[in-house]
Design a protein around this motif. Structure first.
Motif, PDB file in Angstrom:
ATOM      1  N   LEU A 157       0.822  -1.207   0.000  1.00  0.00           N
ATOM      2  CA  LEU A 157       0.000   0.000   0.000  1.00  0.00           C
ATOM      3  C   LEU A 157       0.861   1.264   0.000  1.00  0.00           C
ATOM      4  O   LEU A 157       0.480   2.275  -0.577  1.00  0.00           O
ATOM      5  CB  LEU A 157      -0.934  -0.005   1.214  1.00  0.00           C
ATOM      6  N   ALA A 158       2.021   1.192   0.621  1.00  0.00           N
ATOM      7  CA  ALA A 158       2.923   2.337   0.633  1.00  0.00           C
ATOM      8  C   ALA A 158       3.694   2.470  -0.677  1.00  0.00           C
ATOM      9  O   ALA A 158       4.051   3.584  -1.088  1.00  0.00           O
ATOM     10  CB  ALA A 158       3.909   2.212   1.794  1.00  0.00           C
ATOM     11  N   LEU A 159       3.948   1.345  -1.337  1.00  0.00           N
ATOM     12  CA  LEU A 159       4.843   1.328  -2.492  1.00  0.00           C
ATOM     13  C   LEU A 159       4.472   2.311  -3.603  1.00  0.00           C
ATOM     14  O   LEU A 159       5.362   2.993  -4.133  1.00  0.00           O
ATOM     15  CB  LEU A 159       4.929  -0.093  -3.050  1.00  0.00           C
ATOM     16  N   PRO A 160       3.194   2.433  -4.003  1.00  0.00           N
ATOM     17  CA  PRO A 160       2.882   3.398  -5.076  1.00  0.00           C
ATOM     18  C   PRO A 160       3.283   4.826  -4.730  1.00  0.00           C
ATOM     19  O   PRO A 160       3.793   5.553  -5.590  1.00  0.00           O
ATOM     20  CB  PRO A 160       1.352   3.265  -5.222  1.00  0.00           C
ATOM     21  N   LEU A 161       3.075   5.224  -3.489  1.00  0.00           N
ATOM     22  CA  LEU A 161       3.440   6.573  -3.066  1.00  0.00           C
ATOM     23  C   LEU A 161       4.948   6.711  -2.938  1.00  0.00           C
ATOM     24  O   LEU A 161       5.526   7.740  -3.314  1.00  0.00           O
ATOM     25  CB  LEU A 161       2.767   6.922  -1.738  1.00  0.00           C
ATOM     26  N   GLU A 162       5.591   5.678  -2.413  1.00  0.00           N
ATOM     27  CA  GLU A 162       7.047   5.724  -2.236  1.00  0.00           C
ATOM     28  C   GLU A 162       7.762   5.797  -3.588  1.00  0.00           C
ATOM     29  O   GLU A 162       8.721   6.560  -3.753  1.00  0.00           O
ATOM     30  CB  GLU A 162       7.508   4.504  -1.451  1.00  0.00           C
ATOM     31  N   LEU A 163       7.318   4.982  -4.551  1.00  0.00           N
ATOM     32  CA  LEU A 163       7.951   5.005  -5.876  1.00  0.00           C
ATOM     33  C   LEU A 163       7.761   6.360  -6.548  1.00  0.00           C
ATOM     34  O   LEU A 163       8.682   6.886  -7.183  1.00  0.00           O
ATOM     35  CB  LEU A 163       7.373   3.897  -6.750  1.00  0.00           C
ATOM     36  N   ALA A 164       6.573   6.935  -6.405  1.00  0.00           N
ATOM     37  CA  ALA A 164       6.325   8.246  -6.993  1.00  0.00           C
ATOM     38  C   ALA A 164       7.224   9.304  -6.361  1.00  0.00           C
ATOM     39  O   ALA A 164       7.767  10.177  -7.057  1.00  0.00           O
ATOM     40  CB  ALA A 164       4.857   8.625  -6.829  1.00  0.00           C
ATOM     41  N   ALA A 165       7.386   9.232  -5.045  1.00  0.00           N
ATOM     42  CA  ALA A 165       8.259  10.191  -4.357  1.00  0.00           C
ATOM     43  C   ALA A 165       9.706  10.036  -4.822  1.00  0.00           C
ATOM     44  O   ALA A 165      10.397  11.028  -5.070  1.00  0.00           O
ATOM     45  CB  ALA A 165       8.161   9.998  -2.842  1.00  0.00           C
ATOM     46  N   LEU A 166      10.161   8.803  -4.969  1.00  0.00           N
ATOM     47  CA  LEU A 166      11.532   8.572  -5.438  1.00  0.00           C
ATOM     48  C   LEU A 166      11.715   9.089  -6.864  1.00  0.00           C
ATOM     49  O   LEU A 166      12.723   9.720  -7.184  1.00  0.00           O
ATOM     50  CB  LEU A 166      11.858   7.079  -5.381  1.00  0.00           C
ATOM     51  N   ALA A 167      10.744   8.806  -7.724  1.00  0.00           N
ATOM     52  CA  ALA A 167      10.832   9.249  -9.116  1.00  0.00           C
ATOM     53  C   ALA A 167      10.869  10.775  -9.205  1.00  0.00           C
ATOM     54  O   ALA A 167      11.465  11.342 -10.131  1.00  0.00           O
ATOM     55  CB  ALA A 167       9.656   8.695  -9.921  1.00  0.00           C
ATOM     56  N   ALA A 168      10.234  11.442  -8.258  1.00  0.00           N
ATOM     57  CA  ALA A 168      10.192  12.905  -8.243  1.00  0.00           C
ATOM     58  C   ALA A 168      11.378  13.526  -7.505  1.00  0.00           C
ATOM     59  O   ALA A 168      11.450  14.748  -7.376  1.00  0.00           O
ATOM     60  CB  ALA A 168       8.894  13.370  -7.597  1.00  0.00           C
ATOM     61  N   GLY A 169      12.296  12.687  -7.010  1.00  0.00           N
ATOM     62  CA  GLY A 169      13.429  13.207  -6.258  1.00  0.00           C
ATOM     63  C   GLY A 169      13.066  13.681  -4.867  1.00  0.00           C
ATOM     64  O   GLY A 169      13.763  14.499  -4.278  1.00  0.00           O
ATOM     65  N   GLN A 170      11.957  13.146  -4.318  1.00  0.00           N
ATOM     66  CA  GLN A 170      11.468  13.546  -2.990  1.00  0.00           C
ATOM     67  C   GLN A 170      11.728  12.428  -1.973  1.00  0.00           C
ATOM     68  O   GLN A 170      10.835  11.986  -1.252  1.00  0.00           O
ATOM     69  CB  GLN A 170       9.966  13.859  -3.056  1.00  0.00           C
ATOM     70  N   GLU A 171      12.970  11.985  -1.927  1.00  0.00           N
ATOM     71  CA  GLU A 171      13.316  10.851  -1.071  1.00  0.00           C
ATOM     72  C   GLU A 171      13.041  11.126   0.405  1.00  0.00           C
ATOM     73  O   GLU A 171      12.763  10.203   1.179  1.00  0.00           O
ATOM     74  CB  GLU A 171      14.785  10.497  -1.278  1.00  0.00           C
ATOM     75  N   ALA A 172      13.081  12.367   0.813  1.00  0.00           N
ATOM     76  CA  ALA A 172      12.843  12.717   2.219  1.00  0.00           C
ATOM     77  C   ALA A 172      11.418  12.393   2.659  1.00  0.00           C
ATOM     78  O   ALA A 172      11.144  12.311   3.860  1.00  0.00           O
ATOM     79  CB  ALA A 172      13.126  14.201   2.438  1.00  0.00           C
ATOM     80  N   LEU A 173      10.504  12.203   1.697  1.00  0.00           N
ATOM     81  CA  LEU A 173       9.116  11.907   2.044  1.00  0.00           C
ATOM     82  C   LEU A 173       8.851  10.423   2.281  1.00  0.00           C
ATOM     83  O   LEU A 173       7.754  10.056   2.691  1.00  0.00           O
ATOM     84  CB  LEU A 173       8.189  12.414   0.927  1.00  0.00           C
ATOM     85  N   ILE A 174       9.842   9.579   2.016  1.00  0.00           N
ATOM     86  CA  ILE A 174       9.628   8.139   2.155  1.00  0.00           C
ATOM     87  C   ILE A 174       9.208   7.770   3.576  1.00  0.00           C
ATOM     88  O   ILE A 174       8.242   7.016   3.778  1.00  0.00           O
ATOM     89  CB  ILE A 174      10.896   7.353   1.766  1.00  0.00           C
ATOM     90  N   GLU A 175       9.900   8.286   4.569  1.00  0.00           N
ATOM     91  CA  GLU A 175       9.589   7.917   5.955  1.00  0.00           C
ATOM     92  C   GLU A 175       8.202   8.385   6.399  1.00  0.00           C
ATOM     93  O   GLU A 175       7.444   7.602   6.974  1.00  0.00           O
ATOM     94  CB  GLU A 175      10.672   8.423   6.903  1.00  0.00           C
ATOM     95  N   PRO A 176       7.813   9.650   6.170  1.00  0.00           N
ATOM     96  CA  PRO A 176       6.439  10.026   6.554  1.00  0.00           C
ATOM     97  C   PRO A 176       5.383   9.262   5.773  1.00  0.00           C
ATOM     98  O   PRO A 176       4.331   8.930   6.325  1.00  0.00           O
ATOM     99  CB  PRO A 176       6.383  11.534   6.259  1.00  0.00           C
ATOM    100  N   ILE A 177       5.640   8.984   4.502  1.00  0.00           N
ATOM    101  CA  ILE A 177       4.698   8.165   3.727  1.00  0.00           C
ATOM    102  C   ILE A 177       4.563   6.789   4.355  1.00  0.00           C
ATOM    103  O   ILE A 177       3.458   6.273   4.547  1.00  0.00           O
ATOM    104  CB  ILE A 177       5.168   8.036   2.258  1.00  0.00           C
TER     105      ILE A 177
END
Length: 280
Positions: free
Chosen positions: A169-189
């Protein structure tokens, strides 16, 4: 491009990944034809739009997550011995265990192929992240299969439920954040989605409470001694589920870029379907 158009493209990508020939392809198309909400694909589309990713990348991420999820369903039905899914025979029940294993393996591999279409300089991180999260799901499934040997405590239940349901369930949001260069959002997501996944699993358990109780299967109600008072156990489990879902709504609402809004709406639907808070 509209959200509806992206969803159609994602659905087409998911179906095309199975190919058109052979028994494995037939089994997978049979599985998909049963329906399902495509919730993980919708999460990927929603997140991709919020990060302004290209349509090609959004479809790649969403389809990859949906393929991985369906691979897990086919294997899960076989390992749990569930003969039906979404109103029809499960893949293993219709085509046999060997074909179900191959179909699930094929979809797992196809998820990486779809992900490779993402137009981003973060592709290496995406592939590595997909593997890392898949590994957590596999470990959660292994824990679930050994649940009879685990203590019937909230800690043990939570650990298994979060590992089994959370990553996909987290993976779609995490992959999108990584693709956008928003790696800092992985933990709150991950933090917010883990809460949502726990509530999601608990609500799903409650919908199967009577069946699981009869079979002695792992279910949230076992934390409340259902063998002594089944109805009371259901009410107590529903109360705990309601608390977790409310916490999940707060955490998801706090995510930036409106990333959590789909989960908030889905949590509201689950809350509305929970058993009454007091016994009749």
């Amino acid at each position: 491009m509209t959200n509806d158009n992206l969803f159609v493209l994602t659905e087409n990508a998911v179906c095309a990944a199975a190919g058109e020939n052979g028994l494995v392809s037939e089994a997978y198309h049979y599985h998909l034809a049963a329906g399902g909400g495509r919730f993980r694909a919708k999460l990927g589309i929603h997140a991709g739009e919020r990060f302004a990713l290209s349509p090609t990348t959004i479809v790649a991420l969403a389809a990859s997550c949906e393929l991985l999820h369906n691979a897990s369903l086919i294997h899960d039905d076989l390992q749990d011995g569930d003969k039906y899914r979404r109103g029809q025979q499960s893949v293993w029940a219709r085509y046999g265990a060997d074909t179900a294993i191959c179909a699930g393996d094929y979809l797992l591999s196809a998820s990486y192929k779809c992900l490779a279409n993402a137009q981003t300089n973060q592709l290496g991180k995406l592939i590595s992240h997909l593997h890392d999260r898949t590994a957590v799901v596999i470990e959660g499934q292994a824990q679930d299969l050994q649940s009879d040997a685990l203590p019937r405590t909230s800690t043990a239940y939570r650990r298994t439920a979060e590992a089994k349901s959370g990553p996909l369930l987290a993976l779609p949001l995490e992959l999108a954040a990584l693709a956008a260069g928003q790696e800092a959002l992985i933990e709150p997501i991950r933090s917010a989605t883990t809460l949502f996944a726990l509530g999601y699993q608990m609500a799903d358990d409650l919908s199967d409470a009577a069946k699981d109780f009869k079979a002695g299967a792992h279910n949230v109600i076992w934390m409340f001694e259902p063998e002594t008072d089944f109805q009371r156990a259901v009410i107590e489990a529903a109360h705990l589920t309601r608390t977790v879902l409310q916490e999940a709504k707060e955490a998801c609402s706090a995510l930036p870029f409106d990333l959590g809004s789909l989960m908030v709406r889905h949590a509201d639907k689950m809350l509305a379907q929970l058993p009454a808070q007091e016994a009749a």
